[in-house]
Design a protein around this motif. Structure first.
Motif, PDB file in Angstrom:
ATOM      1  N   MET A 107       0.823  -1.206   0.000  1.00 26.77           N
ATOM      2  CA  MET A 107       0.000   0.000   0.000  1.00 26.77           C
ATOM      3  C   MET A 107       0.860   1.261   0.000  1.00 26.77           C
ATOM      4  O   MET A 107       0.525   2.259  -0.662  1.00 26.77           O
ATOM      5  CB  MET A 107      -0.934  -0.009   1.203  1.00 26.77           C
ATOM      6  N   THR A 108       1.975   1.231   0.724  1.00 27.02           N
ATOM      7  CA  THR A 108       2.883   2.381   0.723  1.00 27.02           C
ATOM      8  C   THR A 108       3.569   2.520  -0.632  1.00 27.02           C
ATOM      9  O   THR A 108       3.731   3.641  -1.139  1.00 27.02           O
ATOM     10  CB  THR A 108       3.933   2.230   1.834  1.00 27.02           C
ATOM     11  N   LEU A 109       3.952   1.399  -1.236  1.00 28.59           N
ATOM     12  CA  LEU A 109       4.551   1.457  -2.567  1.00 28.59           C
ATOM     13  C   LEU A 109       3.553   2.018  -3.573  1.00 28.59           C
ATOM     14  O   LEU A 109       3.923   2.808  -4.452  1.00 28.59           O
ATOM     15  CB  LEU A 109       5.008   0.056  -3.000  1.00 28.59           C
ATOM     16  N   HIS A 110       2.283   1.622  -3.439  1.00 23.14           N
ATOM     17  CA  HIS A 110       1.256   2.181  -4.327  1.00 23.14           C
ATOM     18  C   HIS A 110       1.156   3.687  -4.147  1.00 23.14           C
ATOM     19  O   HIS A 110       1.026   4.430  -5.117  1.00 23.14           O
ATOM     20  CB  HIS A 110      -0.108   1.552  -4.044  1.00 23.14           C
ATOM     21  N   LYS A 111       1.201   4.148  -2.894  1.00 26.44           N
ATOM     22  CA  LYS A 111       1.122   5.583  -2.633  1.00 26.44           C
ATOM     23  C   LYS A 111       2.279   6.321  -3.282  1.00 26.44           C
ATOM     24  O   LYS A 111       2.108   7.413  -3.843  1.00 26.44           O
ATOM     25  CB  LYS A 111       1.109   5.828  -1.120  1.00 26.44           C
ATOM     26  N   ILE A 112       3.463   5.722  -3.229  1.00 26.37           N
ATOM     27  CA  ILE A 112       4.644   6.343  -3.839  1.00 26.37           C
ATOM     28  C   ILE A 112       4.469   6.440  -5.348  1.00 26.37           C
ATOM     29  O   ILE A 112       4.705   7.494  -5.955  1.00 26.37           O
ATOM     30  CB  ILE A 112       5.906   5.537  -3.485  1.00 26.37           C
ATOM     31  N   THR A 113       4.060   5.354  -5.993  1.00 28.20           N
ATOM     32  CA  THR A 113       3.899   5.366  -7.443  1.00 28.20           C
ATOM     33  C   THR A 113       2.741   6.276  -7.857  1.00 28.20           C
ATOM     34  O   THR A 113       2.815   6.959  -8.881  1.00 28.20           O
ATOM     35  CB  THR A 113       3.662   3.948  -7.978  1.00 28.20           C
ATOM     36  N   ASP A 114       1.675   6.293  -7.062  1.00 28.96           N
ATOM     37  CA  ASP A 114       0.533   7.170  -7.319  1.00 28.96           C
ATOM     38  C   ASP A 114       0.979   8.633  -7.321  1.00 28.96           C
ATOM     39  O   ASP A 114       0.630   9.414  -8.220  1.00 28.96           O
ATOM     40  CB  ASP A 114      -0.530   6.936  -6.256  1.00 28.96           C
ATOM     41  N   THR A 115       1.770   8.999  -6.322  1.00 37.12           N
ATOM     42  CA  THR A 115       2.268  10.379  -6.228  1.00 37.12           C
ATOM     43  C   THR A 115       3.199  10.699  -7.389  1.00 37.12           C
ATOM     44  O   THR A 115       3.156  11.799  -7.955  1.00 37.12           O
ATOM     45  CB  THR A 115       3.007  10.583  -4.887  1.00 37.12           C
ATOM     46  N   HIS A 116       4.034   9.747  -7.747  1.00 38.06           N
ATOM     47  CA  HIS A 116       4.956   9.938  -8.878  1.00 38.06           C
ATOM     48  C   HIS A 116       4.195  10.192 -10.171  1.00 38.06           C
ATOM     49  O   HIS A 116       4.559  11.071 -10.963  1.00 38.06           O
ATOM     50  CB  HIS A 116       5.854   8.710  -9.017  1.00 38.06           C
ATOM     51  N   ILE A 117       3.127   9.440 -10.390  1.00 38.12           N
ATOM     52  CA  ILE A 117       2.322   9.612 -11.600  1.00 38.12           C
ATOM     53  C   ILE A 117       1.686  10.997 -11.633  1.00 38.12           C
ATOM     54  O   ILE A 117       1.731  11.694 -12.651  1.00 38.12           O
ATOM     55  CB  ILE A 117       1.246   8.509 -11.686  1.00 38.12           C
ATOM     56  N   ILE A 126       9.146  11.740  -1.893  1.00 34.17           N
ATOM     57  CA  ILE A 126       7.742  11.325  -1.841  1.00 34.17           C
ATOM     58  C   ILE A 126       7.386  10.780  -0.457  1.00 34.17           C
ATOM     59  O   ILE A 126       6.323  11.091   0.088  1.00 34.17           O
ATOM     60  CB  ILE A 126       7.440  10.288  -2.933  1.00 34.17           C
ATOM     61  N   LEU A 127       8.273   9.979   0.115  1.00 32.81           N
ATOM     62  CA  LEU A 127       8.011   9.453   1.455  1.00 32.81           C
ATOM     63  C   LEU A 127       7.852  10.580   2.471  1.00 32.81           C
ATOM     64  O   LEU A 127       7.008  10.504   3.375  1.00 32.81           O
ATOM     65  CB  LEU A 127       9.151   8.528   1.888  1.00 32.81           C
ATOM     66  N   ALA A 176     -12.161  -3.207  -4.937  1.00 31.80           N
ATOM     67  CA  ALA A 176     -12.248  -2.530  -3.642  1.00 31.80           C
ATOM     68  C   ALA A 176     -10.908  -1.947  -3.238  1.00 31.80           C
ATOM     69  O   ALA A 176     -10.831  -0.837  -2.686  1.00 31.80           O
ATOM     70  CB  ALA A 176     -12.739  -3.509  -2.575  1.00 31.80           C
ATOM     71  N   LEU A 177      -9.826  -2.674  -3.531  1.00 32.03           N
ATOM     72  CA  LEU A 177      -8.486  -2.170  -3.207  1.00 32.03           C
ATOM     73  C   LEU A 177      -8.216  -0.867  -3.925  1.00 32.03           C
ATOM     74  O   LEU A 177      -7.722   0.103  -3.326  1.00 32.03           O
ATOM     75  CB  LEU A 177      -7.441  -3.226  -3.604  1.00 32.03           C
ATOM     76  N   GLY A 178      -8.540  -0.829  -5.202  1.00 34.82           N
ATOM     77  CA  GLY A 178      -8.345   0.406  -5.967  1.00 34.82           C
ATOM     78  C   GLY A 178      -9.157   1.557  -5.411  1.00 34.82           C
ATOM     79  O   GLY A 178      -8.678   2.691  -5.322  1.00 34.82           O
ATOM     80  N   ILE A 179     -10.408   1.278  -5.011  1.00 31.78           N
ATOM     81  CA  ILE A 179     -11.273   2.320  -4.446  1.00 31.78           C
ATOM     82  C   ILE A 179     -10.685   2.861  -3.146  1.00 31.78           C
ATOM     83  O   ILE A 179     -10.562   4.067  -2.946  1.00 31.78           O
ATOM     84  CB  ILE A 179     -12.694   1.785  -4.208  1.00 31.78           C
ATOM     85  N   PHE A 180     -10.310   1.957  -2.241  1.00 33.26           N
ATOM     86  CA  PHE A 180      -9.773   2.379  -0.944  1.00 33.26           C
ATOM     87  C   PHE A 180      -8.529   3.246  -1.105  1.00 33.26           C
ATOM     88  O   PHE A 180      -8.403   4.300  -0.472  1.00 33.26           O
ATOM     89  CB  PHE A 180      -9.427   1.157  -0.082  1.00 33.26           C
ATOM     90  N   LEU A 181      -7.597   2.794  -1.947  1.00 32.35           N
ATOM     91  CA  LEU A 181      -6.353   3.536  -2.077  1.00 32.35           C
ATOM     92  C   LEU A 181      -6.546   4.850  -2.821  1.00 32.35           C
ATOM     93  O   LEU A 181      -5.866   5.841  -2.547  1.00 32.35           O
ATOM     94  CB  LEU A 181      -5.307   2.663  -2.777  1.00 32.35           C
ATOM     95  N   ALA A 182      -7.489   4.874  -3.768  1.00 34.33           N
ATOM     96  CA  ALA A 182      -7.756   6.127  -4.469  1.00 34.33           C
ATOM     97  C   ALA A 182      -8.394   7.151  -3.524  1.00 34.33           C
ATOM     98  O   ALA A 182      -8.026   8.337  -3.534  1.00 34.33           O
ATOM     99  CB  ALA A 182      -8.692   5.867  -5.652  1.00 34.33           C
ATOM    100  N   VAL A 183      -9.345   6.704  -2.715  1.00 30.40           N
ATOM    101  CA  VAL A 183      -9.984   7.609  -1.744  1.00 30.40           C
ATOM    102  C   VAL A 183      -8.949   8.115  -0.743  1.00 30.40           C
ATOM    103  O   VAL A 183      -8.922   9.300  -0.398  1.00 30.40           O
ATOM    104  CB  VAL A 183     -11.151   6.903  -1.032  1.00 30.40           C
ATOM    105  N   ALA A 184      -8.074   7.214  -0.271  1.00 30.82           N
ATOM    106  CA  ALA A 184      -7.036   7.632   0.670  1.00 30.82           C
ATOM    107  C   ALA A 184      -6.098   8.637   0.032  1.00 30.82           C
ATOM    108  O   ALA A 184      -5.688   9.607   0.669  1.00 30.82           O
ATOM    109  CB  ALA A 184      -6.245   6.411   1.152  1.00 30.82           C
ATOM    110  N   SER A 185      -5.775   8.414  -1.250  1.00 26.45           N
ATOM    111  CA  SER A 185      -4.895   9.348  -1.946  1.00 26.45           C
ATOM    112  C   SER A 185      -5.512  10.715  -2.051  1.00 26.45           C
ATOM    113  O   SER A 185      -4.865  11.749  -1.823  1.00 26.45           O
ATOM    114  CB  SER A 185      -4.577   8.786  -3.351  1.00 26.45           C
TER     115      SER A 185
END
Length: 231
Positions: A140-150, A169-170, A216-225
């Protein structure tokens, strides 16, 4: 409900319907997944988890996509994350029963393969628990890093070829949201129970259930982002 929501709903039904009404399509999917599990995981998460992120964006902004969101690079990243998720499923589903046997529950590997019993539920819960407290926070943290990079690179495909500035990013992550929502809420209240059910199902149905959970994973992480960015 907007017209685009109806289009998305109908498109989703049409996409999934053949797997439920056609034995040929379903058997092809099961056979292909059995022979090419990693390929299937890449495709499954690239499509469904990205779809979940688009739904998360729709919940927050009213749109399934917007400039800079980067659906295509997100799909590539999700495909790669899907490979690690498949790896985690294999490792924990194999290793945790052996660990339980080592700790004294000698029938753990056999219980997982047998009929529904209290022992099988305990083994499935243990697999889910270890996987979600050891692997999930890292993913989940790696996803957050890549999400921010994008996002930082305008959502273009070329961002996949640019170096990721992990340290910066961290340091910029909203750890309050990452901890209080992503880790402290979704893991114990959703993912551990959901993956307990996953490991109780027959192998063929685990594949389909995991595919649904990836949305659901995509939804949760997108909302958190979006919560973390204040949007």
């Amino acid at each position: 409900m907007k017209r685009v929501d109806l289009y998305v709903m109908v498109g989703t039904i049409l996409f999934l319907l053949p797997f439920f009404i056609s034995e040929t399509v379903y058997n092809f999917y099961v056979d292909f997944n059995a022979s090419h599990g990693m390929v299937t995981s890449f495709i499954k998460f690239a499509l469904l988890a990205t779809f979940g992120e688009a739904i998360g964006l729709r919940i927050r902004t009213g749109n399934y996509n917007q400039p800079g969101f980067g659906l295509l690079p997100r799909a590539v990243v999700w495909g790669l994350l899907g490979l690690t998720i498949k790896l985690a499923f294999v490792l924990f589903a194999s290793g945790v029963p052996q660990f339980l046997a080592y700790m004294g529950m000698e029938n753990a590997p056999q219980a997982l393969k047998g009929e529904l019993t209290l022992a099988k539920i305990l083994v499935a819960f243990s697999i889910s628990l270890f996987m979600n407290i050891i692997y999930a926070p890292v993913m989940m943290t790696l996803h957050k890093i890549t999400d921010t990079h994008i996002v930082n690179n305008g959502g273009t495909l070329s961002c996949l070829l640019k170096p990721i500035h992990f340290g910066n990013i961290l340091a910029s992550i909203n750890w309050e949201v990452q901890w209080s929502f992503v880790f402290a809420k979704t893991i114990p209240y959703f993912w551990i129970p959901a993956h307990t059910i996953t490991f109780l199902l027959p192998a063929d149905f685990q594949v389909l259930f995991a595919a649904v959970l990836s949305v659901a994973l995509g939804i949760f992480l997108a909302v958190a982002s979006l919560k973390g960015s204040g949007k």
